[in-house]
Design an enzyme around this catalytic site. Sequence first.
Site, PDB file in Angstrom:
ATOM      1  N   ASP A   9       0.817  -1.225   0.000  1.00 10.67           N
ATOM      2  CA  ASP A   9       0.000   0.000   0.000  1.00 10.67           C
ATOM      3  C   ASP A   9       0.846   1.268   0.000  1.00 10.67           C
ATOM      4  O   ASP A   9       0.513   2.248  -0.672  1.00 10.67           O
ATOM      5  CB  ASP A   9      -0.869   0.069   1.264  1.00 10.67           C
ATOM      6  CG  ASP A   9      -1.984  -0.944   1.265  1.00 10.67           C
ATOM      7  OD1 ASP A   9      -2.240  -1.569   0.227  1.00 10.67           O
ATOM      8  OD2 ASP A   9      -2.602  -1.107   2.334  1.00 10.67           O
ATOM      9  N   HIS A  10       1.928   1.262   0.795  1.00 13.37           N
ATOM     10  CA  HIS A  10       2.635   2.529   0.990  1.00 13.37           C
ATOM     11  C   HIS A  10       3.576   2.882  -0.154  1.00 13.37           C
ATOM     12  O   HIS A  10       4.062   4.008  -0.223  1.00 13.37           O
ATOM     13  CB  HIS A  10       3.289   2.561   2.362  1.00 13.37           C
ATOM     14  CG  HIS A  10       2.248   2.518   3.438  1.00 13.37           C
ATOM     15  ND1 HIS A  10       1.219   3.441   3.489  1.00 13.37           N
ATOM     16  CD2 HIS A  10       2.005   1.632   4.434  1.00 13.37           C
ATOM     17  CE1 HIS A  10       0.416   3.138   4.488  1.00 13.37           C
ATOM     18  NE2 HIS A  10       0.861   2.045   5.075  1.00 13.37           N
ATOM     19  N   ARG A  18       2.026  12.662  -5.355  1.00 15.21           N
ATOM     20  CA  ARG A  18       2.122  13.517  -6.543  1.00 15.21           C
ATOM     21  C   ARG A  18       1.030  13.212  -7.566  1.00 15.21           C
ATOM     22  O   ARG A  18       1.037  13.791  -8.650  1.00 15.21           O
ATOM     23  CB  ARG A  18       3.503  13.307  -7.213  1.00 15.21           C
ATOM     24  CG  ARG A  18       4.649  13.902  -6.447  1.00 15.21           C
ATOM     25  CD  ARG A  18       4.619  15.429  -6.563  1.00 15.21           C
ATOM     26  NE  ARG A  18       5.612  16.052  -5.728  1.00 15.21           N
ATOM     27  CZ  ARG A  18       6.857  16.351  -6.105  1.00 15.21           C
ATOM     28  NH1 ARG A  18       7.285  16.055  -7.314  1.00 15.21           N
ATOM     29  NH2 ARG A  18       7.678  16.933  -5.274  1.00 15.21           N
ATOM     30  N   HIS A  43      -4.666  -2.983   0.062  1.00 17.01           N
ATOM     31  CA  HIS A  43      -5.929  -2.548   0.662  1.00 17.01           C
ATOM     32  C   HIS A  43      -6.545  -1.496  -0.252  1.00 17.01           C
ATOM     33  O   HIS A  43      -6.024  -0.384  -0.361  1.00 17.01           O
ATOM     34  CB  HIS A  43      -5.631  -1.973   2.056  1.00 17.01           C
ATOM     35  CG  HIS A  43      -6.856  -1.569   2.820  1.00 17.01           C
ATOM     36  ND1 HIS A  43      -6.797  -1.114   4.113  1.00 17.01           N
ATOM     37  CD2 HIS A  43      -8.170  -1.566   2.492  1.00 17.01           C
ATOM     38  CE1 HIS A  43      -8.018  -0.829   4.535  1.00 17.01           C
ATOM     39  NE2 HIS A  43      -8.874  -1.088   3.571  1.00 17.01           N
ATOM     40  N   ARG A  45      -8.939   1.030  -0.419  1.00 22.01           N
ATOM     41  CA  ARG A  45      -9.780   1.768   0.523  1.00 22.01           C
ATOM     42  C   ARG A  45     -10.913   2.464  -0.217  1.00 22.01           C
ATOM     43  O   ARG A  45     -10.794   2.818  -1.395  1.00 22.01           O
ATOM     44  CB  ARG A  45      -8.951   2.791   1.291  1.00 22.01           C
ATOM     45  CG  ARG A  45      -7.891   2.147   2.169  1.00 22.01           C
ATOM     46  CD  ARG A  45      -7.248   3.188   3.038  1.00 22.01           C
ATOM     47  NE  ARG A  45      -8.185   3.694   4.010  1.00 22.01           N
ATOM     48  CZ  ARG A  45      -8.185   3.373   5.311  1.00 22.01           C
ATOM     49  NH1 ARG A  45      -7.263   2.560   5.795  1.00 22.01           N
ATOM     50  NH2 ARG A  45      -9.079   3.872   6.118  1.00 22.01           N
ATOM     51  N   GLU A  70      -7.247  -6.609   0.942  1.00 19.89           N
ATOM     52  CA  GLU A  70      -7.865  -6.130   2.176  1.00 19.89           C
ATOM     53  C   GLU A  70      -8.992  -5.200   1.785  1.00 19.89           C
ATOM     54  O   GLU A  70      -8.817  -4.332   0.918  1.00 19.89           O
ATOM     55  CB  GLU A  70      -6.857  -5.359   3.021  1.00 19.89           C
ATOM     56  CG  GLU A  70      -5.838  -6.240   3.679  1.00 19.89           C
ATOM     57  CD  GLU A  70      -4.822  -5.428   4.450  1.00 19.89           C
ATOM     58  OE1 GLU A  70      -4.990  -4.199   4.581  1.00 19.89           O
ATOM     59  OE2 GLU A  70      -3.852  -6.026   4.899  1.00 19.89           O
ATOM     60  N   THR A 101     -12.025  -2.455  20.512  1.00 20.67           N
ATOM     61  CA  THR A 101     -11.112  -1.660  21.355  1.00 20.67           C
ATOM     62  C   THR A 101      -9.694  -1.593  20.792  1.00 20.67           C
ATOM     63  O   THR A 101      -9.071  -0.555  20.778  1.00 20.67           O
ATOM     64  CB  THR A 101     -11.047  -2.247  22.784  1.00 20.67           C
ATOM     65  OG1 THR A 101     -10.999  -3.657  22.670  1.00 20.67           O
ATOM     66  CG2 THR A 101     -12.219  -1.798  23.613  1.00 20.67           C
ATOM     67  N   GLU A 151      -6.995 -13.091  10.714  1.00 21.23           N
ATOM     68  CA  GLU A 151      -5.727 -12.389  10.889  1.00 21.23           C
ATOM     69  C   GLU A 151      -5.832 -11.642  12.208  1.00 21.23           C
ATOM     70  O   GLU A 151      -6.669 -10.742  12.351  1.00 21.23           O
ATOM     71  CB  GLU A 151      -5.451 -11.422   9.735  1.00 21.23           C
ATOM     72  CG  GLU A 151      -4.139 -10.675   9.947  1.00 21.23           C
ATOM     73  CD  GLU A 151      -3.735  -9.808   8.747  1.00 21.23           C
ATOM     74  OE1 GLU A 151      -4.126 -10.136   7.605  1.00 21.23           O
ATOM     75  OE2 GLU A 151      -3.029  -8.809   8.978  1.00 21.23           O
ATOM     76  N   GLY A 213       3.774  -4.499   6.032  1.00 23.38           N
ATOM     77  CA  GLY A 213       3.824  -3.485   4.991  1.00 23.38           C
ATOM     78  C   GLY A 213       4.724  -2.313   5.309  1.00 23.38           C
ATOM     79  O   GLY A 213       5.800  -2.154   4.742  1.00 23.38           O
ATOM     80  N   HIS A 214       4.299  -1.484   6.258  1.00 27.98           N
ATOM     81  CA  HIS A 214       4.950  -0.195   6.483  1.00 27.98           C
ATOM     82  C   HIS A 214       6.438  -0.324   6.761  1.00 27.98           C
ATOM     83  O   HIS A 214       7.250   0.437   6.204  1.00 27.98           O
ATOM     84  CB  HIS A 214       4.251   0.529   7.639  1.00 27.98           C
ATOM     85  CG  HIS A 214       4.720   1.928   7.821  1.00 27.98           C
ATOM     86  ND1 HIS A 214       5.711   2.272   8.705  1.00 27.98           N
ATOM     87  CD2 HIS A 214       4.358   3.069   7.188  1.00 27.98           C
ATOM     88  CE1 HIS A 214       5.936   3.568   8.621  1.00 27.98           C
ATOM     89  NE2 HIS A 214       5.126   4.082   7.712  1.00 27.98           N
TER      90      HIS A 214
HETATM   91  N1  PXP Z   1      -2.774  -6.581   8.081  1.00 29.22           N
HETATM   92  C1  PXP Z   1      -3.862  -5.789   7.943  1.00 29.22           C
HETATM   93  C2  PXP Z   1      -5.208  -6.402   8.003  1.00 29.22           C
HETATM   94  C3  PXP Z   1      -3.708  -4.419   7.693  1.00 29.22           C
HETATM   95  O1  PXP Z   1      -4.801  -3.646   7.536  1.00 29.22           O
HETATM   96  C4  PXP Z   1      -2.407  -3.882   7.605  1.00 29.22           C
HETATM   97  C5  PXP Z   1      -2.217  -2.433   7.346  1.00 29.22           C
HETATM   98  O2  PXP Z   1      -2.718  -2.075   6.107  1.00 29.22           O
HETATM   99  C6  PXP Z   1      -1.321  -4.753   7.735  1.00 29.22           C
HETATM  100  C7  PXP Z   1      -1.534  -6.084   8.011  1.00 29.22           C
HETATM  101  C8  PXP Z   1       0.089  -4.279   7.594  1.00 29.22           C
HETATM  102  O3  PXP Z   1       0.389  -3.428   8.644  1.00 29.22           O
HETATM  103  P1  PXP Z   1       1.756  -2.633   8.606  1.00 29.22           P
HETATM  104  O4  PXP Z   1       1.719  -1.719   7.422  1.00 29.22           O
HETATM  105  O5  PXP Z   1       1.760  -1.905   9.917  1.00 29.22           O
HETATM  106  O6  PXP Z   1       2.847  -3.655   8.494  1.00 29.22           O
END
Ligand code: PXP
Length: 238
Positions: A9-10, A18, A43, A45, A70, A101, A151, A213-214
Amino acid sequence: MPLLGVNIDHVATIRQARRGNEPDPVHAAVLAELGGADAITVHLREDRRHIQDRDVRILRDTVRVRLNLEMAVSDEITRFALQTRPDQATLVPERREEITTEGGLDVITHEQRVRQCVDQLQGAGILVSLFIDPDVAQVQKARELGVEAVELHTGAYADARGKSSVDREFERLREAGMFACSQGLILNLGHGLNYQNVTRVAQIHGVHELNIGHSIVSQAVLVGFERAVREMKLLVAG
Ligand code: PXP
Protein backbone atom coordinates in the site's frame (compact mmCIF):
# COMPACT_ATOMS: atom_id res chain seq x y z
CA MET A 1 8.02 -21.35 9.57
CA PRO A 2 5.33 -18.77 8.70
CA LEU A 3 4.83 -17.39 5.21
CA LEU A 4 5.32 -13.68 4.46
CA GLY A 5 2.61 -11.54 2.91
CA VAL A 6 4.01 -8.20 1.75
CA ASN A 7 1.65 -5.24 1.85
CA ILE A 8 2.59 -2.70 -0.84
CA ASP A 9 0.00 0.00 0.00
CA HIS A 10 2.64 2.53 0.99
CA VAL A 11 4.42 2.33 -2.34
CA ALA A 12 1.13 3.66 -3.68
CA THR A 13 1.03 6.25 -0.86
CA ILE A 14 4.28 7.71 -2.20
CA ARG A 15 2.90 7.74 -5.75
CA GLN A 16 -0.34 9.40 -4.66
CA ALA A 17 1.63 12.20 -2.97
CA ARG A 18 2.12 13.52 -6.54
CA ARG A 19 -0.87 11.81 -8.19
CA GLY A 20 1.65 10.62 -10.79
CA ASN A 21 2.75 7.18 -11.90
CA GLU A 22 5.87 6.51 -9.82
CA PRO A 23 6.65 4.43 -7.89
CA ASP A 24 4.31 1.83 -9.35
CA PRO A 25 3.09 -0.75 -6.80
CA VAL A 26 2.94 -3.26 -9.65
CA HIS A 27 6.73 -2.99 -9.99
CA ALA A 28 7.10 -3.30 -6.21
CA ALA A 29 5.05 -6.51 -6.30
CA VAL A 30 7.45 -8.04 -8.83
CA LEU A 31 10.42 -7.17 -6.63
CA ALA A 32 8.64 -8.44 -3.53
CA GLU A 33 8.10 -11.77 -5.25
CA LEU A 34 11.76 -11.90 -6.27
CA GLY A 35 12.60 -11.24 -2.61
CA GLY A 36 10.55 -14.23 -1.53
CA ALA A 37 7.10 -12.83 -0.72
CA ASP A 38 4.55 -15.61 -0.44
CA ALA A 39 1.64 -13.26 -1.00
CA ILE A 40 1.07 -9.69 -2.14
CA THR A 41 -1.43 -7.72 -0.08
CA VAL A 42 -3.17 -4.49 -1.05
CA HIS A 43 -5.93 -2.55 0.66
CA LEU A 44 -8.34 -0.90 -1.75
CA ARG A 45 -9.78 1.77 0.52
CA GLU A 46 -13.16 3.37 -0.12
CA ASP A 47 -11.45 6.78 -0.40
CA ARG A 48 -8.73 5.35 -2.72
CA ARG A 49 -6.06 7.13 -0.71
CA HIS A 50 -3.28 4.81 -1.91
CA ILE A 51 -4.09 1.69 -3.95
CA GLN A 52 -6.24 2.39 -7.05
CA ASP A 53 -8.65 0.09 -8.91
CA ARG A 54 -6.16 -0.09 -11.79
CA ASP A 55 -3.46 -1.43 -9.44
CA VAL A 56 -5.58 -4.33 -8.26
CA ARG A 57 -6.69 -5.19 -11.81
CA ILE A 58 -3.10 -5.30 -13.08
CA LEU A 59 -1.86 -7.15 -9.99
CA ARG A 60 -4.59 -9.74 -10.54
CA ASP A 61 -2.91 -10.53 -13.86
CA THR A 62 0.73 -10.16 -12.86
CA VAL A 63 1.07 -11.52 -9.31
CA ARG A 64 2.29 -15.09 -9.42
CA VAL A 65 1.95 -15.78 -5.70
CA ARG A 66 -1.36 -15.26 -3.87
CA LEU A 67 -3.08 -11.88 -4.15
CA ASN A 68 -4.73 -10.86 -0.89
CA LEU A 69 -7.18 -7.95 -1.09
CA GLU A 70 -7.86 -6.13 2.18
CA MET A 71 -11.29 -4.57 2.02
CA ALA A 72 -14.04 -2.91 4.00
CA VAL A 73 -17.40 -4.62 4.41
CA SER A 74 -18.92 -2.36 1.75
CA ASP A 75 -21.19 -3.08 -1.20
CA GLU A 76 -19.07 -1.10 -3.63
CA ILE A 77 -15.79 -2.79 -2.70
CA THR A 78 -17.44 -6.21 -2.55
CA ARG A 79 -18.69 -5.74 -6.13
CA PHE A 80 -15.15 -4.84 -7.16
CA ALA A 81 -13.76 -7.93 -5.42
CA LEU A 82 -16.32 -10.17 -7.11
CA GLN A 83 -15.24 -8.79 -10.50
CA THR A 84 -11.51 -8.87 -9.81
CA ARG A 85 -11.37 -12.20 -7.97
CA PRO A 86 -8.33 -11.97 -5.70
CA ASP A 87 -7.21 -15.31 -4.27
CA GLN A 88 -8.06 -14.07 -0.80
CA ALA A 89 -10.06 -11.23 0.73
CA THR A 90 -9.33 -9.96 4.22
CA LEU A 91 -12.19 -7.98 5.73
CA VAL A 92 -10.91 -5.01 7.72
CA PRO A 93 -12.59 -2.07 9.46
CA GLU A 94 -12.46 1.33 7.80
CA ARG A 95 -14.91 3.33 9.84
CA ARG A 96 -14.59 4.20 13.51
CA GLU A 97 -17.82 2.41 14.48
CA GLU A 98 -16.67 -0.91 12.97
CA ILE A 99 -13.58 -1.09 15.20
CA THR A 100 -13.18 -2.98 18.45
CA THR A 101 -11.11 -1.66 21.35
CA GLU A 102 -7.80 -2.75 19.86
CA GLY A 103 -8.69 -1.95 16.25
CA GLY A 104 -9.82 -5.20 14.63
CA LEU A 105 -13.11 -5.58 12.79
CA ASP A 106 -15.87 -6.14 15.35
CA VAL A 107 -17.45 -9.26 13.84
CA ILE A 108 -19.76 -9.72 16.84
CA THR A 109 -21.48 -6.32 16.55
CA HIS A 110 -21.51 -6.44 12.75
CA GLU A 111 -22.29 -10.13 12.35
CA GLN A 112 -25.10 -9.70 9.82
CA ARG A 113 -23.22 -7.41 7.44
CA VAL A 114 -20.07 -9.49 7.72
CA ARG A 115 -21.99 -12.70 7.04
CA GLN A 116 -23.54 -11.28 3.88
CA CYS A 117 -20.18 -10.14 2.57
CA VAL A 118 -18.44 -13.43 3.48
CA ASP A 119 -21.14 -15.46 1.72
CA GLN A 120 -20.84 -13.40 -1.47
CA LEU A 121 -17.04 -13.67 -1.55
CA GLN A 122 -16.98 -17.37 -0.77
CA GLY A 123 -19.65 -17.94 -3.40
CA ALA A 124 -17.17 -16.57 -5.94
CA GLY A 125 -14.46 -18.96 -4.73
CA ILE A 126 -12.50 -16.32 -2.80
CA LEU A 127 -10.89 -17.45 0.45
CA VAL A 128 -12.00 -15.14 3.27
CA SER A 129 -10.01 -13.96 6.27
CA LEU A 130 -11.25 -11.65 9.04
CA PHE A 131 -8.91 -9.09 10.62
CA ILE A 132 -9.90 -9.20 14.30
CA ASP A 133 -8.53 -8.54 17.76
CA PRO A 134 -6.70 -11.37 19.56
CA ASP A 135 -9.87 -12.08 21.49
CA VAL A 136 -11.40 -15.53 21.93
CA ALA A 137 -14.98 -14.25 21.52
CA GLN A 138 -14.11 -12.61 18.17
CA VAL A 139 -12.32 -15.77 17.01
CA GLN A 140 -15.33 -17.86 18.06
CA LYS A 141 -17.63 -15.61 16.01
CA ALA A 142 -15.27 -15.87 13.02
CA ARG A 143 -15.54 -19.63 13.31
CA GLU A 144 -19.35 -19.42 13.36
CA LEU A 145 -19.27 -17.19 10.28
CA GLY A 146 -17.58 -20.03 8.41
CA VAL A 147 -14.50 -18.17 7.19
CA GLU A 148 -11.34 -20.06 6.33
CA ALA A 149 -8.89 -17.74 8.11
CA VAL A 150 -8.42 -15.03 10.70
CA GLU A 151 -5.73 -12.39 10.89
CA LEU A 152 -5.09 -11.38 14.49
CA HIS A 153 -4.31 -7.69 14.98
CA THR A 154 -0.77 -7.34 16.31
CA GLY A 155 -1.01 -3.55 16.79
CA ALA A 156 -1.36 -3.67 20.59
CA TYR A 157 1.67 -5.98 20.80
CA ALA A 158 3.66 -3.72 18.47
CA ASP A 159 2.69 -0.58 20.41
CA ALA A 160 3.27 -2.05 23.89
CA ARG A 161 6.14 -0.54 25.86
CA GLY A 162 7.95 -2.24 28.74
CA LYS A 163 8.51 -5.94 29.20
CA SER A 164 5.35 -6.72 31.17
CA SER A 165 3.06 -4.96 28.65
CA VAL A 166 4.80 -6.61 25.68
CA ASP A 167 4.57 -10.01 27.41
CA ARG A 168 0.88 -9.49 28.17
CA GLU A 169 0.03 -8.56 24.57
CA PHE A 170 2.14 -11.44 23.27
CA GLU A 171 0.23 -13.87 25.52
CA ARG A 172 -3.09 -12.56 24.18
CA LEU A 173 -1.89 -13.27 20.64
CA ARG A 174 -0.61 -16.69 21.58
CA GLU A 175 -3.80 -17.73 23.37
CA ALA A 176 -6.20 -16.39 20.73
CA GLY A 177 -3.95 -17.95 18.08
CA MET A 178 -4.04 -21.33 19.80
CA PHE A 179 -7.82 -21.11 20.00
CA ALA A 180 -8.07 -20.19 16.30
CA CYS A 181 -5.94 -23.21 15.35
CA SER A 182 -8.00 -25.48 17.62
CA GLN A 183 -11.09 -24.33 15.68
CA GLY A 184 -9.49 -25.30 12.37
CA LEU A 185 -8.95 -21.70 11.24
CA ILE A 186 -5.88 -20.62 9.26
CA LEU A 187 -3.96 -18.30 11.58
CA ASN A 188 -2.44 -15.11 10.17
CA LEU A 189 -1.02 -12.12 12.07
CA GLY A 190 -0.35 -8.55 11.08
CA HIS A 191 -0.14 -4.82 11.67
CA GLY A 192 2.77 -2.89 13.10
CA LEU A 193 5.27 -5.74 12.76
CA ASN A 194 8.81 -4.60 12.11
CA TYR A 195 12.45 -5.71 12.08
CA GLN A 196 12.60 -5.52 15.88
CA ASN A 197 9.39 -7.21 16.98
CA VAL A 198 8.70 -9.81 14.29
CA THR A 199 10.89 -12.69 15.47
CA ARG A 200 8.87 -13.40 18.58
CA VAL A 201 5.48 -13.56 16.87
CA ALA A 202 6.92 -15.60 14.00
CA GLN A 203 7.55 -18.32 16.59
CA ILE A 204 3.93 -18.56 17.74
CA HIS A 205 2.85 -22.12 17.18
CA GLY A 206 0.56 -22.63 14.20
CA VAL A 207 1.04 -19.24 12.51
CA HIS A 208 0.47 -19.58 8.79
CA GLU A 209 1.38 -16.10 7.52
CA LEU A 210 2.54 -12.68 8.69
CA ASN A 211 1.35 -9.60 6.79
CA ILE A 212 3.86 -6.77 6.86
CA GLY A 213 3.82 -3.48 4.99
CA HIS A 214 4.95 -0.20 6.48
CA SER A 215 8.26 -1.35 7.95
CA ILE A 216 9.29 -3.10 4.71
CA VAL A 217 8.51 -0.01 2.61
CA SER A 218 10.35 2.15 5.18
CA GLN A 219 13.39 -0.11 5.10
CA ALA A 220 13.32 -0.13 1.31
CA VAL A 221 13.48 3.68 1.23
CA LEU A 222 16.55 3.63 3.44
CA VAL A 223 18.49 0.67 2.03
CA GLY A 224 17.75 1.82 -1.52
CA PHE A 225 18.40 5.54 -0.94
CA GLU A 226 22.16 5.58 -1.32
CA ARG A 227 22.05 3.72 -4.63
CA ALA A 228 19.28 5.96 -5.94
CA VAL A 229 21.34 9.08 -5.14
CA ARG A 230 24.45 7.59 -6.77
CA GLU A 231 22.51 6.83 -9.95
CA MET A 232 21.15 10.39 -10.13
CA LYS A 233 24.57 11.86 -9.34
CA LEU A 234 26.03 9.99 -12.33
CA LEU A 235 23.33 11.40 -14.64
CA VAL A 236 23.72 14.93 -13.27
CA ALA A 237 27.51 14.71 -13.65
CA GLY A 238 27.00 13.75 -17.30
N1 PXP B 1 -2.77 -6.58 8.08
C1 PXP B 1 -3.86 -5.79 7.94
C2 PXP B 1 -5.21 -6.40 8.00
C3 PXP B 1 -3.71 -4.42 7.69
O1 PXP B 1 -4.80 -3.65 7.54
C4 PXP B 1 -2.41 -3.88 7.60
C5 PXP B 1 -2.22 -2.43 7.35
O2 PXP B 1 -2.72 -2.07 6.11
C6 PXP B 1 -1.32 -4.75 7.73
C7 PXP B 1 -1.53 -6.08 8.01
C8 PXP B 1 0.09 -4.28 7.59
O3 PXP B 1 0.39 -3.43 8.64
P1 PXP B 1 1.76 -2.63 8.61
O4 PXP B 1 1.72 -1.72 7.42
O5 PXP B 1 1.76 -1.91 9.92
O6 PXP B 1 2.85 -3.65 8.49
